[in-house]
Each structure stands twice: as structure tokens, then as C-alpha cells.
Design an enzyme around this catalytic site. Structure first.
Site, mmCIF file in Angstrom:
data_model
loop_
_atom_site.group_PDB
_atom_site.id
_atom_site.type_symbol
_atom_site.label_atom_id
_atom_site.label_comp_id
_atom_site.label_asym_id
_atom_site.label_seq_id
_atom_site.Cartn_x
_atom_site.Cartn_y
_atom_site.Cartn_z
ATOM 1 N N GLY A 634 -1.405 -3.199 -2.845
ATOM 2 C CA GLY A 634 -0.133 -3.638 -2.293
ATOM 3 C C GLY A 634 0.988 -3.078 -3.148
ATOM 4 O O GLY A 634 1.067 -3.359 -4.343
ATOM 5 N N ASP A 635 1.853 -2.268 -2.560
ATOM 6 C CA ASP A 635 2.924 -1.607 -3.307
ATOM 7 C C ASP A 635 3.976 -2.621 -3.757
ATOM 8 O O ASP A 635 3.907 -3.813 -3.443
ATOM 9 C CB ASP A 635 3.558 -0.530 -2.440
ATOM 10 C CG ASP A 635 4.215 0.576 -3.258
ATOM 11 O OD1 ASP A 635 4.237 0.465 -4.488
ATOM 12 O OD2 ASP A 635 4.696 1.553 -2.643
#
Length: 845
Positions: A634-635
Site C-alpha cells: 500500500g503506497d
């Protein structure tokens, strides 16, 4: 004697009429109060529906448009249908009560339908996910079955109450304007409650139950107030030669232009706001307040007998001019797109938003919002009943609103752009005024009484002669494309002097404004003017956020990344011998920007056969897709931006866990410099609810803008492989075991879709930190957290060769040294650096 008797008879008649007016005003006031509650419940429903369906269908602009269209179609159909039916009811308030009960019943069925759709959605995704048009059509059909029934009954409320409120046709325009304004004020209350308080106080489901309770309360009140209704005249009567068709065109164009303006103004303010749930709710509330006031203004002007036809022409012309100069006022107010309220607290920030919103949107909305009430006034003797007439015009107006939202979102922003789009809407108002003039030239209205003051007969002046009104729209259009040409106004803020910035390219679409900016030697991507998605200046950091999680897995074959940004993170994944990489990105223009300007930094991302880059809502994709991955990433996301909080929710983390293979790993990166201790604790506790094995990693060693990673898995994590290969130094980034400090998060609340804590707390924390009431998780707070994690780090080093066992502690000392040096404690910083070198071993000295 005869004159005296006539005067006495006139006085008695006046007393009787006044008595009737007083007696009739009491039920009207009570009904208006009920209609206020109807408007409040309607906006609560709408906000909650859009939120829930956004989580199910995704937060793409196409998904949101289909949901809104389904809702508006229900309103339009209900308005038209129940407007035609109301004349057959002797007690309209009982029909109104029945409509409110039907809304509540349909709303109750929403829970069942939503649960069913959640179960079949993976199947729908499998069948249609690769066909964008078909998939959008299926989403529209699903939205229609959920939203159309309650909206159909909601749409009938105004026509029904208009029929009740105007037994005398002469009162239809005035009383409908009153109901319109009161209902819109209720919508303001609903928008503020649903946008600021209810989801946090009650949660979405309980808030939904509250809206249902309001609907049933209104139904009970209407039933109690109900009594037989005085029949309206049934024969259609023409008024002053004005046909119905021009009024229908005005109603349609009013809805189209008004919703187009709402979309465009929303995008305009998004360039200078934090774009949280609060700012969206506040802008919407200001918009609705102005519309409500326009209804009251229209009622007052009708009461003083202004010529409604000429007033409509003047309102369209003046409103169009104000719309056209709005962008110039906006840019002057924001000093060429500076962020509003950059250094003020929460309540001051809200005031600084409301002020320009009221100044820019208020005057044109006060004028243009009168178009629908004035159309009803001018047409009030058309048709078999007042309710039928109002139902027709409101339905047509709502169909125009559907067209306006779609045209503005998918055509104007894509092809014309924001500033030119606002000018186009202004021109539409001028053309609508010209059309109205052309269709009513020579016709007169019966709504102006003789003997009024000169100010009330101002439209008799020569300036308002036919020739003047003929040329006026043309003159205004000429001004719009010359003197007040908005098409050349700046949309992206750059600072060429202080920051050495230059704009390389920008894209406008329904999803947002994306720009590539050169700053010195580096490139970066900005969204909506103030949100940076990354850049080459942080190349090593961004590459590590992709490379590190993959290096931690023993046999990484399939990788998934939620969020593309510059593509550098995804490029870091390609340093490893993986078999497949899937990346989802919400904004299609970000994909184009990354491909065009960042290809040299992404390891051939867009030309690697192992890679799929999808334009899709990442959370929605994971919910629908059935494939599983070895590593998921997850950025970084801006925590206070609307919609971001759902990416830290319990439901999303559970979906991620379901998509992991047996020994899979999930890394959620967090911008600690944008999180308070409160938000971090909420995210950490929610993360631990899903992942029994969780560790903390540092992406860099800075203490002022730190990036932390939460690494979760279904089984215990083993880092022995790191110590033997080329990724040995990654052990420096290991901070410790999150489970070991679980007690720190026991008092934190879970972030769920029903109780979206992050989405509502992060925007307030951002403003509180600006005034020093809270602090980001940086500096001393960060070092204290890292220190608490240190004892647990050794538990993961059991199988690691001795030379590397102390590297996590060395990484902590390096980070601590950075913080001490920033504070000016040079001696202590040097001691921390000495510890760092000692812990690394002789080969690293």
C-alpha cells in the site's frame, strides 16, 4: 350612504380574508417544518448512499456519476408521477405521509440489497471487469435498483406539498418558493450533520437508522395535520400568452447549468483546500444555503409583484455575468492559487473556506436559483392542478441536473477545462436569457399591479426596451470571450523565482487536475495543485518502498501495489526476479504522466511484459478480483484527503489478508509526518486486528519527514535470508515487533467502514498541529516510538548470523543521531553515530 356600505362591506371582506390567511398560515408553517426535516433526512440518505456505494463500486469518477444519475432519475420520475397523481387525493398530507413511510421502507431494504451486492460483486467483476463500458452499465443497473425506489418517493414530496399549500392557484408560485427554500435549508442541516458529526457519533448504519426515524416522524406529523383539501380549479388556463414549453426549457436549462456549476465550482475550490470530507460538506452547505435564500428572495419578489418574466430575464443575465467573473475573484482571493488557511486552526480554517465560497457562489446563486420558482410562478395556471405543474417542472429540472453533472464531469472538464468551462456555463445562461426573450417578446404577465412605486416598475424604463434586451445577451457573450476571458487563467501554481519551478504539462479530467512540475533538476507529480505524488528528488526512498517488501519474502513471484504515483516504487519491485506485478491507479492521467516523464526512473515499468498497470480503484479491485499475491504494497496516501481513510479500514485490511498467499506479506507505508499519535494508534490497532504477525520498518532515517511501514502476514516473519544476500543492509530499516507494544494501542478506536475514524480525525489533527495543539509523529515522538520497539527487534534476529544481529539497533542510532543533530545537540549526535558505526561491525567502518 351607498359608499359607506361599500366601504363597510370591503372592510368586512378584508377582515375575513385576513382571518383566512392567518388560519391557513398555521398549517403551512407546520408543513414547512416537516418539509425541513424531509430535506434534512434526504441529504443524510444521499451522503450515506454515495459513501457506501463508493466503497462497493469504487471511487472512480465514472462510478460516482452512475450512482448520482440513478439517484436523480428516481427523483425526476417521482416528481413527475406523483405530481400527476396528487390531484386525485382529497387529503394530500396523507399522501405525503405515505411517501415518507415508503422512503423509510425502501431505505430499510437498502441494507439487504447492499449485502447481496457485496456477495455477488466478485462474480460481476470477473464477468465485466475487463470491459469498462459494460462494467459501468452493470454498476448503473445495481445503483438503480438500490437508489431508484427511495428516490422515486422522495421526488414526489414537493409536488404533493405544493398542491396542498396552494388551494388558490395565485399562491402556487409564492408558496412553492417557500417550500423549496425551507426544504433546501433542511438539506443544509443534513449535509452538515452527515458531513461533520453523524458518522463519528453514531456510525454510518446508525446514522442511516436516524434518517429513517426522521422520515417516519415526518410521516406521523403529516398524518396528524391532514384534513380534506380545497379543490383547485381543473380547467387549464393560459396566463398572459406564455406557453408552457419555454418555461419547461428554462426549468431544464436551470437544472443543467446549476449542477454543472456545482461540479465546476467544486473542482475550483479543490485546488486550494485540504479536500477532506469536511471541506466537501462545507462547500456543499454554502451552495445549498445560497439556493435556499434564492427561494426566499423569489417569494418576496413575487409578493411585491415584480414582473416575473422580466425578473427571470434579468436574473439570468446578471447571474451569468457574476458566474463569469467568479474565477477572477477566486484567483484574487487565493493570491493565484495559494492554499487557503495554511497556518490557522480548525474553526478559523472553516471560516476561511466559507468566506470565499459565500462571496463567489452567493450572488450568482441568489439570482440563478430563482429560475425554477419563477418558472413555476409564470406557469402556475397551466395544467389540471398545481401539483401536476410543479411535478412536471421539477422533474424536467432534475433531468437537466442529470445532464449538467454528466456534461460538466465528463465533457467540459475533459475537453474544455475548468476555467473555460465556467465561462461556457455563463454563456449558457446568456443564451437561455436570449431564448426566453425571443419566446416571450410582446407577451405580458398578469403579475404586476398598477399603482406600484417606480422602483417596482423599473422594468418599464426604455433601457429594458425590446431592442436593448435583444442586444444584451450578445454583448455579454462578447465580454465573456474578450474582457472576461477565463480560458487563459492559471490552473497550476508554480514558483519560478523562489522554488525554480516550471510547469511541463498538465491534464484535466473528471477525476482531478494532474500536473508534472520541474523543480530545479527534479520532476514531481501534483494532483489538484497541492498534493504531491512523489518525484525524482526522493528517488531512493520511493524505490526502496517497492524493493524492501519484496526482498523480505523468500520466494516472491506475484506482487501487487495499490497506487502508482510516479511509478518509481513499482520500478523498485522490478529489481527482483518476480513473475508478475499488478499496479492499480485511481487517476488515469497519473498513469500517462508517469509513462511520459518518469520512464527513466521506473526500470522499464510500462514495457515489461510481467507488469499490468490498471486504471482502477485499488480497494475496489481487491474486493472483486480473485487472484492472490505473495507481496502486497500500500503506497503513501494523504491521510486527511476524502476517501483515503477507507484504505486504513478493518474491512480493507481483511480483504488484503484474503488476497495474500499462505506465506504472503503486506506492507502498508505511512507518512508519519502527516499523522498524529492518535491516527497512528488507530491504524496500528486496526492493523493488528487482522494481522497476527506485524512488524515496523523505517523507509529512511530522517526524523522530520519519516516514512514508516507496517508489515503484516499470516505467519511469523523470517529475516535470515536478508543477512546472506545483497539486501543485507535492509536490516538497518527494521524497527521492531508491532505486537510487542500492542498495549499502547488498547485505548485507540478501530477504523472501520461504519466508523471511519481516520477520515474524520486526520483533517482536524492537521489544523490542530498548525496551531501547536498537537504534534506529528516526528522528532521526539518518533524516537520514543522507535525506542519502545528496540527490545523486540532481537527476537527476529535469532537465525540471523552474528555480524548482522545488531543492525536494527544501528539503524535506530542513525535515526536518533539525525534528530539530535537537528536539535543542535552535536555531542550527543556524535555519540549516537559512534554507536551506529560500532554496531555495524568493522567491515562497515
Amino acid at each position: 350612504m351607498g359608499l359607506a356600505l361599500q366601504a363597510l362591506a370591503g372592510r368586512l371582506a378584508l377582515n375575513v380574508n385576513e382571518s383566512k390567511m392567518r388560519s391557513s398560515s398555521r398549517p403551512l408553517a407546520s408543513v414547512a417544518a416537516l418539509f425541513f426535516m424531509t430535506g434534512m433526512a434526504a441529504l443524510i440518505y444521499e451522503v450515506l448512499w454515495l459513501k457506501e456505494l463508493g466503497l462497493l463500486f469504487g471511487n472512480t469518477s465514472q462510478a460516482m456519476a452512475t450512482t448520482l444519475t440513478a439517484f436523480f432519475l428516481g427523483l425526476a420520475a417521482g416528481s413527475y408521477y406523483w405530481g400527476r397523481k396528487v390531484a386525485a387525493y382529497r387529503e394530500p398530507l396523507k399522501l405525503y405521509a405515505g411517501l415518507e413511510v415508503a422512503v423509510a421502507v425502501c431505505a430499510a431494504g437498502y441494507f439487504i440489497l447492499l449485502e447481496a451486492y457485496g456477495r455477488i460483486y466478485p462474480w460481476v467483476f470477473d464477468c465485466c471487469g475487463n470491459h469498462a463500458g459494460l462494467f459501468t452499465g452493470v454498476k448503473f443497473a445495481l445503483s438503480l435498483t438500490v437508489l431508484f425506489p427511495p428516490a422515486f418517493f422522495m421526488g414526489g414530496t414537493l409536488p404533493v406539498l405544493s398542491h396542498f399549500a396552494a388551494p388558490n392557484r395565485d399562491d402556487l408560485g409564492r408558496n412553492t418558493a417557500l417550500l423549496y427554500g425551507v426544504n433546501t435549508l433542511g438539506a443544509v442541516a443534513g449535509a452538515l450533520l452527515a458531513g461533520f458529526y453523524l458518522p463519528v457519533w453514531l456510525g454510518f448504519r446508525a446514522s442511516y437508522g436516524l434518517a429513517m426515524a426522521i422520515s417516519l416522524t415526518v410521516a406521523a406529523g403529516a398524518y396528524v395535520l391532514s384534513k380534506p383539501h380545497t379543490e383547485q380549479s381543473q380547467a387549464p388556463i393560459e396566463t398572459g400568452g406564455i406557453a408552457f414549453r419555454p418555461l419547461a426549457v428554462i426549468a431544464f436549462m436551470s437544472g443543467l447549468s446549476m449542477l454543472a456549476l456545482q461540479v465546476l465550482w467544486g473542482r475550483m475550490f479543490a485546488q486550494v483546500l485540504q479536500n477532506s470530507v469536511y471541506t466537501f460538506a462545507l462547500i456543499l452547505s454554502v451552495f445549498l444555503i445560497c439556493l435556499a435564500l434564492s427561494g426566499f428572495l423569489a417569494r418576496w419578489l413575487m409578493a411585491v409583484r415584480f414582473d416575473a418574466g422580466k425578473l427571470l430575464f434579468a436574473a439570468l443575465m446578471a447571474g451569468g455575468l457574476l458566474v463569469n467573473i467568479g474565477p477572477f475573484v477566486f484567483l484574487a482571493w487565493t493570491d493565484e492559487l495559494h492554499y487557503i488557511g495554511s497556518d490557522v486552526g480548525w474553526y478559523a480554517y472553516l471560516l476561511q473556506i466559507a468566506a470565499p465560497a459565500a462571496v463567489i457562489m452567493g450572488p450568482p446563486l441568489l439570482l440563478l436559483g430563482m429560475a425554477l420558482p419563477l418558472s413555476i410562478r409564470l406557469a402556475q395556471n397551466h395544467g389540471p392542478s398545481g401539483g401536476t405543474l410543479v411535478g412536471q417542472l421539477v422533474g424536467i429540472n432534475t433531468f437537466g441536473a442529470i445532464a449538467g453533472s454528466i456534461i460538466a464531469g465528463f465533457l467540459i472538464l475533459e475537453w474544455v477545462g475548468l476555467w473555460a468551462g465556467i465561462r461556457l456555463v455563463a454563456v449558457l445562461y446568456f443564451l437561455t436569457a436570449a431564448y426566453w426573450f425571443s419566446r416571450t417578446t410582446g407577451m405580458t404577465s398578469n403579475y404586476r399591479q398598477p399603482g406600484r412605486s417606480d422602483s417596482q416598475n423599473l422594468f418599464r424604463s426604455d433601457w429594458w426596451s425590446q431592442r436593448g434586451r435583444l442586444y444584451l445577451p450578445a454583448i455579454c457573450i462578447l465580454l465573456a470571450v474578450s474582457v472576461f476571458d477565463t480560458g487563459k487563467l492559471p490552473l497550476v501554481k508554480v514558483d519560478p523565482v523562489n522554488e525554480e519551478e516550471s510547469l511541463l504539462e498538465f491534464w484535466e479530467s473528471s477525476a482531478g487536475t494532474v500536473a508534472v512540475i520541474r523543480r530545479g533538476e527534479h520532476l514531481k507529480i501534483k494532483v489538484n495543485n497541492h498534493y504531491t505524488l512523489g518525484g525524482t528528488g526522493s528517488f531512493k526512498l520511493e524505490q526502496l518502498t517497492g524493493s524492501l517488501p519484496v526482498a523480505l519474502h523468500r520466494e516472491p513471484r506475484s506482487v501487487y501495489i495499490l497506487g502508482l504515483g510516479t511509478g518509481i516504487t513499482a520500478g523498485g519491485v522490478l529489481e527482483h526476479p518476480i513473475q508478475s506485478l499488478t499496479v492499480t491507479e485511481l487517476l488515469n492521467d497519473v498513469v500517462a504522466a508517469s509513462d511520459k516523464y518518469f520512464g527513466a526512473y521506473t526500470n522499464g515499468l510500462f514495457y515489461d511484459p510481467r507488469v499490468r498497470v490498471l486504471h482502477e480503484d485499488g480497494r475496489n479491485y481487491l474486493r472483486g478480483a480473485r487472484e492472490k499475491f505473495d507481496v502486497m504494497i500500500g503506497d503513501l496516501f494523504v491521510p486527511w484527503e476524502a476517501g483515503t481513510g477507507s484504505l486504513y479500514s478493518l474491512e480493507h485490511f481483511r480483504t488484503v489478508a484474503e488476497r495474500l498467499n499462505e506465506n504472503g506479506l503486506f506492507m502498508q507505508w505511512l507518512p508519519a509526518y502527516q499523522l498524529s499519535q492518535v491516527e497512528f494508534d488507530v491504524i496500528a490497532r486496526t492493523f493488528l486486528e487482522v494481522f497476527p504477525y506485524a512488524t515496523v520498518w523505517r523507509a529512511d532515517f530522517g526524523a522530520l519527514r519519516p516514512v514508516l511501514g507496517l508489515l503484516g502476514g499470516k505467519s511469523n516473519q523470517d529475516f535470515a535470508a536478508l543477512s546472506a544476500g545483497r539486501h543485507q543492509k535492509l536490516l538497518l530499516h527494521f524497527a521492531g515487533d508491532l505486537v510487542s507494544i500492542r498495549s499502547r494501542f488498547e485505548q485507540a478506536r478501530l477504523n472501520t467502514d461504519d466508523r471511519p475514524i481516520i477520515e474524520f480525525s486526520a483533517p482536524v489533527s492537521q489544523r490542530s498541529i498548525k496551531t501547536g495543539r498537537q504534534e506529528w509523529l516526528v522528532g521526539a515522538k518518533l524516537i520514543e516510538l522507535m525506542e519502545a520497539l528496540q527490545p523486540s527487534a532481537s527476537d527476529y534476529m535469532i537465525d540471523v548470523p552474528k555480524p548482522s544481529k545488531q543492525w536494527p539497533q544501528a539503524g535506530f542510532n542513525l535515526q536518533k543521531a539525525q534528530w539530535l543533530r537537528y536539535q543542535g545537540l552535536l555531542k550527543e549526535a556524535e555519540q549516537a553515530m559512534a554507536n551506529y558505526r560500532k554496531l555495524l561491525g568493522e567491515e562497515e567502518q
